[in-house]
Design a protein around this motif. Structure first.
Motif, PDB file in Angstrom:
ATOM      1  N   GLU A   1      -0.851  74.441 123.818  1.00 51.79           N
ATOM      2  CA  GLU A   1      -1.088  73.018 123.601  1.00 51.79           C
ATOM      3  C   GLU A   1      -0.068  72.162 124.351  1.00 51.79           C
ATOM      4  O   GLU A   1      -0.347  71.046 124.730  1.00 51.79           O
ATOM      5  CB  GLU A   1      -0.953  72.702 122.107  1.00 51.79           C
ATOM      6  CG  GLU A   1      -2.251  72.795 121.342  1.00 51.79           C
ATOM      7  CD  GLU A   1      -1.994  72.624 119.863  1.00 51.79           C
ATOM      8  OE1 GLU A   1      -1.278  71.668 119.507  1.00 51.79           O
ATOM      9  OE2 GLU A   1      -2.469  73.469 119.086  1.00 51.79           O
ATOM     10  N   LEU A   2       1.132  72.709 124.515  1.00 48.17           N
ATOM     11  CA  LEU A   2       2.197  71.944 125.156  1.00 48.17           C
ATOM     12  C   LEU A   2       1.998  71.857 126.660  1.00 48.17           C
ATOM     13  O   LEU A   2       2.531  70.987 127.319  1.00 48.17           O
ATOM     14  CB  LEU A   2       3.554  72.584 124.865  1.00 48.17           C
ATOM     15  CG  LEU A   2       4.022  72.480 123.421  1.00 48.17           C
ATOM     16  CD1 LEU A   2       5.251  73.334 123.217  1.00 48.17           C
ATOM     17  CD2 LEU A   2       4.321  71.037 123.045  1.00 48.17           C
ATOM     18  N   ASP A   3       1.206  72.809 127.200  1.00 52.44           N
ATOM     19  CA  ASP A   3       0.867  72.755 128.607  1.00 52.44           C
ATOM     20  C   ASP A   3       2.127  72.769 129.485  1.00 52.44           C
ATOM     21  O   ASP A   3       2.344  71.881 130.307  1.00 52.44           O
ATOM     22  CB  ASP A   3       0.047  71.473 128.867  1.00 52.44           C
ATOM     23  CG  ASP A   3      -0.676  71.551 130.200  1.00 52.44           C
ATOM     24  OD1 ASP A   3      -0.852  72.682 130.683  1.00 52.44           O
ATOM     25  OD2 ASP A   3      -1.032  70.498 130.751  1.00 52.44           O
ATOM     26  N   ILE A   4       2.978  73.770 129.260  1.00 50.41           N
ATOM     27  CA  ILE A   4       4.202  73.882 130.055  1.00 50.41           C
ATOM     28  C   ILE A   4       3.842  74.378 131.452  1.00 50.41           C
ATOM     29  O   ILE A   4       3.222  75.411 131.605  1.00 50.41           O
ATOM     30  CB  ILE A   4       5.195  74.864 129.406  1.00 50.41           C
ATOM     31  CG1 ILE A   4       5.640  74.335 128.054  1.00 50.41           C
ATOM     32  CG2 ILE A   4       6.391  75.115 130.318  1.00 50.41           C
ATOM     33  CD1 ILE A   4       6.503  75.277 127.264  1.00 50.41           C
TER      34      ILE A   4
ATOM     35  N   VAL B   1       0.643  91.472 121.186  1.00 53.22           N
ATOM     36  CA  VAL B   1       1.928  91.131 120.577  1.00 53.22           C
ATOM     37  C   VAL B   1       1.947  89.640 120.259  1.00 53.22           C
ATOM     38  O   VAL B   1       1.347  88.833 120.963  1.00 53.22           O
ATOM     39  CB  VAL B   1       3.073  91.415 121.568  1.00 53.22           C
ATOM     40  CG1 VAL B   1       4.421  91.303 120.878  1.00 53.22           C
ATOM     41  CG2 VAL B   1       2.898  92.778 122.171  1.00 53.22           C
ATOM     42  N   LEU B   2       2.655  89.303 119.202  1.00 50.46           N
ATOM     43  CA  LEU B   2       2.778  87.912 118.812  1.00 50.46           C
ATOM     44  C   LEU B   2       3.712  87.193 119.788  1.00 50.46           C
ATOM     45  O   LEU B   2       4.840  87.613 119.994  1.00 50.46           O
ATOM     46  CB  LEU B   2       3.359  87.870 117.394  1.00 50.46           C
ATOM     47  CG  LEU B   2       3.128  86.590 116.602  1.00 50.46           C
ATOM     48  CD1 LEU B   2       1.638  86.309 116.453  1.00 50.46           C
ATOM     49  CD2 LEU B   2       3.784  86.720 115.230  1.00 50.46           C
ATOM     50  N   MET B   3       3.217  86.134 120.396  1.00 46.24           N
ATOM     51  CA  MET B   3       4.094  85.340 121.272  1.00 46.24           C
ATOM     52  C   MET B   3       3.965  83.869 120.898  1.00 46.24           C
ATOM     53  O   MET B   3       2.975  83.465 120.300  1.00 46.24           O
ATOM     54  CB  MET B   3       3.700  85.538 122.729  1.00 46.24           C
ATOM     55  CG  MET B   3       4.030  86.925 123.224  1.00 46.24           C
ATOM     56  SD  MET B   3       4.731  86.955 124.846  1.00 46.24           S
ATOM     57  CE  MET B   3       3.395  86.514 125.884  1.00 46.24           C
ATOM     58  N   LEU B   4       4.966  83.108 121.248  1.00 47.32           N
ATOM     59  CA  LEU B   4       4.984  81.691 120.919  1.00 47.32           C
ATOM     60  C   LEU B   4       3.786  81.004 121.571  1.00 47.32           C
ATOM     61  O   LEU B   4       3.578  81.127 122.772  1.00 47.32           O
ATOM     62  CB  LEU B   4       6.291  81.063 121.421  1.00 47.32           C
ATOM     63  CG  LEU B   4       6.548  79.645 120.944  1.00 47.32           C
ATOM     64  CD1 LEU B   4       6.807  79.636 119.449  1.00 47.32           C
ATOM     65  CD2 LEU B   4       7.737  79.060 121.678  1.00 47.32           C
ATOM     66  N   ASP B   5       3.003  80.298 120.766  1.00 47.60           N
ATOM     67  CA  ASP B   5       1.822  79.628 121.302  1.00 47.60           C
ATOM     68  C   ASP B   5       2.229  78.269 121.868  1.00 47.60           C
ATOM     69  O   ASP B   5       2.458  77.316 121.135  1.00 47.60           O
ATOM     70  CB  ASP B   5       0.785  79.464 120.199  1.00 47.60           C
ATOM     71  CG  ASP B   5      -0.468  78.787 120.727  1.00 47.60           C
ATOM     72  OD1 ASP B   5      -0.629  78.747 121.967  1.00 47.60           O
ATOM     73  OD2 ASP B   5      -1.265  78.296 119.914  1.00 47.60           O
ATOM     74  N   THR B   6       2.322  78.198 123.167  1.00 54.38           N
ATOM     75  CA  THR B   6       2.724  76.934 123.794  1.00 54.38           C
ATOM     76  C   THR B   6       1.577  76.359 124.608  1.00 54.38           C
ATOM     77  O   THR B   6       1.770  75.462 125.423  1.00 54.38           O
ATOM     78  CB  THR B   6       3.949  77.136 124.712  1.00 54.38           C
ATOM     79  OG1 THR B   6       3.646  78.181 125.628  1.00 54.38           O
ATOM     80  CG2 THR B   6       5.187  77.477 123.931  1.00 54.38           C
TER      81      THR B   6
END
Lengths: 309, 622
Positions: free
Chosen positions: B363-366, B356-361
């Motif tokens: 890079e943000l390293d949350i 499923v498409l999910m927000l790619d975070t």
């Protein structure tokens, strides 16, 4: 720029008209225990019910009052099956606290979702564990601008600050409801009526103002990113080199136990000879409590950090 | 927005549907009900006259909701524990009226002694056990599957999937109980109990009381009688299966026949969410299995998948019938289901394609913030566990809010097993003779009344050298502030006899007993120290009301005088949520600041601050 409601640019946002399609509309409300997450989701659910929509609202009780993570799923439409929102399918993630917003971001629909977040930061005691000189709270240092690189449409506002300015910090979630009302196509009057019915009579007016403030702000958001309410310490503090060493004069220690009971890091014990001993030199933060409280001057702290005047 | 009074204040608003109650059409009213409210409504509509429970998340609201119906309709009560509550319901059933007992899954362990015999006896008035499982352990110490207890006790287990079914099945459960002469388990889970959805409600049907039926062979379980009753249980299982052949409880939704899914409870809604096209057999009853319908369904599809939370209960039944079916190969046996889990399962089974498409975070390293639940600001349990840690005691803990003291910064609990087990465990630790530290059992007021009295009798009887710390906060805090025999108030808010803990404990033979104020740090330390030094059983009652319930306590807040704070962090060891770091530093360490809105003025930090820099806010600044 004195208004606490400073924000980022709004990108395209999807307006989910109730009853437009068979797919359910998903709103995920998140925050910390005691903030009013459940209250917000109940207002949304009631609004849906008034519009004759199927609605399911799901939450977890029990730990909610105790400062833990709280979330509530609201789903509505012509037909709703699952009471929870599948990850990646939330049309709106509404966060009452910054780090909680980041935690649940993966639930947002990456293409059409709206992320509304209060920039207030609630730092729990658990995040205050790194007590060494220069230690930082265990709280995410990401800024609104950094999130915006991935999510141009982020609606980050200082709702708590705005509510405090209105005279009631508890109206923060009404400010957020005002912002949310622009992402869901229910008429503004309907929201107002419900909120008026759900709050104490004396706060109806302040909540009406708070709602309008949030709504206005979301419709015409300013262009500057709001400051997150905690800043990292200056670089000089962060890079502080520490070296602390406890010198214990065994002959002077009478085993009174005062330092052992007082040590905040709990790294002192009395040994078999009833003389104090440090069990974990690495845990010592150099706070000097033992040095100051020892009645017999048996402990001395040698520190590379100059003692402030 | 601040709720008027409490969360509950919104509920009536939410429950009334404007525009539907008025108007000429007499269509049934639709309400938005939480699963637990729906169970309560179903019980009321079924004409239940007695209901009892001991609170336990996620089942607590069932009895609270029942208590909102008129006392003339239903006798509703909190009992000291689930076994007593179950016996009360059994007694009412003997008396010929319909009775409900509600509990969480682990509560059924306590009540099962009665259930296992009652299943032989059957019922006179309908008897239903509403049992709420907690898959994912949101607020429990295990995630046992109540369906296994249903099979163990050979009683029918109903499995509603949403509020409407919770209401309808509860009503039906009483009919089935009387029809088949059996207790019936209505199984809910957290996701049903605490999910609000729309339900059409009906009216109460009064059941005429049958009165006590004199039938010793049925009512008195002696070996000779029980031997006659056991075969009837097996007959009963067959009769229920016959009933299921033509029952709406088993719903066959014909769809794509390449895959047939057998599912039940909230898992059904996840299946419909992620895979709306396939054929589905929704089981409204998990035990006994609707064998005939299940066979026919499985024959009609090419591949059978079972989607069920927790144990492979249905899957194993199918295997026993020689039906080829898959389930736990793709769906986890631990934790709670969600649309994602079910979607992943179908993907693993090759039925659903791609991710499923999910927000790619990435890079943000949350980094998700660790935010565990904590003891409240001003919680009276904080000092007691500070004392335990300072005295370096071996602490056997119990079930309640105070279990949160098991983690840093208090970190003062070494074991926690089940309701009331702290005292027995402490006795065992003492008898093992291996412990060099003082042994202390800590137990809350309600937990003590639930299952702590017999082990304290044991400690006195067997002369164990232990200290019992009774944390009396005058409420059942963990489940949201319910009353119990120690508060002197009933479920319906009426005044009643209030247990005097000192009197009770002395009557068990305890001679060393001291009551102290939980907020008096010095007195509490001294009392605990003296108690530990006493050889034999000693009891310290630490007494302060819970800061949240029954009334939220708020006194003048304190503040840190920043100049005086040496950032020693002593106060941070309280774990008080009102204390946090400020941006000011001393020798590189963060100074402390107090959240004025959260601080309720308990003075614990004031008492322990070595720099004496925590003070009251000047009156004009308040």
């Amino acid at each position: 720029m004195n208004s606490p409601l400073q924000s980022t640019v709004v990108a395209e946002r999807r307006h989910s008209a109730p009853g437009e399609s068979t797919a359910a509309t998903n709103v995920l409300v998140v925050g910390v225990g005691g903030q009013g997450v459940i209250m917000i989701s109940k207002v949304i659910a009631l609004l849906c019910q008034q519009h004759r929509l199927q609605v399911k609202q799901s939450e977890v009780h029990g730990m909610a009052k105790r400062g833990g993570v709280v979330f509530s799923h609201v789903r509505f439409g012509e037909q709703v099956y699952s009471p929870t929102i599948p990850a990646g399918e939330a049309d709106v993630v509404l966060a009452l606290e910054w780090a909680e917003g980041l935690r649940w971001l993966k639930y947002l629909n990456p293409e059409t979702g709206t992320f509304i977040v209060d920039t207030q930061q609630i730092v729990p005691p658990f995040a205050c564990r790194n007590r060494k000189p220069g230690g930082l709270p265990g709280y995410d240092q990401l800024t609104v601008d950094q999130i915006r690189t991935r999510l141009p449409g982020i609606l980050a506002l200082d709702a708590s600050g705005a509510a405090t300015e209105l005279g009631n910090p508890k109206a923060a979630n009404t400010v957020l409801l005002g912002a949310l009302s622009t992402a869901l196509e229910f008429p503004a009057e309907g929201w107002q009526e419900l909120i008026a019915g759900a709050v104490p009579a004396r706060t109806v007016e302040i909540n009406r103002q708070a709602f309008n403030m949030g709504r206005e702000w979301a419709l015409h958001p300013p262009t500057e990113a709001p400051r997150l309410d905690k800043s990292p310490p200056p670089a000089s503090v962060q890079t502080l080199e520490r070296s602390v060493h406890l010198e214990i004069t065994d002959a002077w220690c009478k085993g009174c136990d005062i330092c052992v009971k007082t040590c905040p890091e709990r790294c002192l014990v009395l040994n078999a000879h009833q003389v104090v001993e440090i069990t974990d030199p690495g845990a010592c933060t150099g706070c000097r409590m033992c040095e100051w409280l020892c009645p017999d001057f048996a402990i001395r702290l040698h520190s590379s950090i100059p003692e402030p005047e | 927005m601040e709720p008027n009074h409490s969360n509950q204040a919104v509920a009536p608003v939410l429950n009334s549907v404007p525009g539907q109650s008025d108007g000429a059409q007499s269509s049934p009213e639709t309400l938005a009900l939480m699963g637990n409210d729906a169970i309560a409504r179903g019980a009321w509509e079924a004409g239940v006259q007695v209901a009892a429970a001991y609170p336990g998340t996620p089942s607590t609201e069932i009895l609270e909701a029942i208590a909102r119906y008129p006392a003339d309709d239903i006798q509703a009560q909190w009992s000291p524990n689930e076994k007593v509550a179950c016996d009360v319901a059994i007694g009412a059933s003997f008396g010929g009226v319909r009775a409900l007992v509600a509990m969480k899954h682990v509560g059924l362990n306590v009540a099962s002694d009665s259930l296992m015999s009652q299943t032989y006896i059957g019922v006179n008035g309908g008897l239903v056990l509403a049992v709420c499982d907690d898959p994912g352990m949101h607020s429990s110490q295990n995630e046992q599957d109540t369906r296994l207890v249903g099979r163990f006790a050979q009683v029918p287990v109903l499995e509603p999937a949403d509020a409407q079914e919770a209401l309808d099945f509860t009503r039906l459960a009483f009919d089935l109980s009387e029809q088949f002469d059996s207790p019936v388990i209505l199984r809910s889970t957290t996701r049903l109990s605490h999910c609000r959805s729309l339900a059409k409600v009906g009216q109460r049907r009064e059941k005429e009381s049958l009165g006590f039926r004199d039938d010793p062979v049925k009512n008195v379980m002696l070996p000779g009688h029980a031997r006659q009753r056991h075969p009837k249980l097996l007959e009963r299982e067959g009769s229920v299966q016959d009933y299921l052949r033509n029952s709406d409880l088993i719903r066959w939704e014909t769809g794509d026949t390449s895959v047939g899914v057998i599912t039940l409870g909230p898992a059904y809604s996840y299946v419909k969410e992620v895979l709306p096209e396939v054929s589905v057999l929704k089981l409204g009853m998990s035990f006994p299995l609707a064998e005939e319908t299940v066979r026919a369904f499985c024959d009609s599809v090419e591949r059978v998948i079972v989607v069920e939370e927790l144990e492979p209960f249905i899957e194993h039944e199918l295997h026993a019938l020689g039906i080829e079916a898959q389930g736990k190969a793709f769906f986890p046996r631990v934790g709670e289901f969600s649309p994602e889990v079910v979607r992943d399962g179908f993907r693993a089974a090759g039925i659903l394609p791609g991710p499923v498409l999910m927000l790619d975070t990435t890079e943000l390293d949350i980094e998700p913030l660790v935010r565990p639940p904590v003891l409240c600001a001003g919680c009276p349990h904080i000092t007691t566990y500070m004392a335990m840690r300072a005295l370096d005691a071996r602490v056997s803990g119990d079930i309640g809010c105070y279990t949160l003291a098991a983690v840093e910064p208090l970190k003062a609990i070494d074991t926690c097993v089940s309701m009331g087990s702290s005292i027995g465990v402490a006795i065992g630790l003492a008898k093992a003779g291996t412990e060099t530290k003082p042994i202390v059992a800590t137990i809350g007021d309600s937990t003590f009344l639930h299952a702590g009295i017999p082990p304290l009798i044991d400690a006195v009887y067997n002369q164990a050298d232990i200290t019992v710390l009774l944390l009396d906060n005058q409420t059942i805090a963990m489940t949201g502030g319910q009353d119990h025999p120690g508060t002197g108030v009933t479920l319906r808010g009426d005044k009643t006899h209030r247990i005097d803990f000192e009197e009770l404990i002395r009557s068990l033979g305890v001679t060393w007993l001291k009551t102290v104020d939980s907020y008096d740090v010095g007195a509490l330390y001294q009392a605990c120290r003296d108690a530990i030094e006493h050889r034999g059983v000693s009891v310290v009652i630490s007494n302060r009301p819970c800061v949240l319930d029954p009334v939220k306590i708020k006194g003048p807040a304190f503040q840190v005088q920043a100049e005086g704070c040496t950032a020693c962090q002593t106060c941070m060891n309280l774990g008080c949520p009102a204390l946090t770091w400020s941006e000011a530093r001393y020798e590189g360490r963060c100074k402390i600041t107090i959240d004025q809105a959260l601080c309720m003025g308990c003075t614990l930090c004031v008492q322990i601050c070595p720099s004496d820099c925590i003070q009251t806010v000047a009156p004009e600044a308040r």
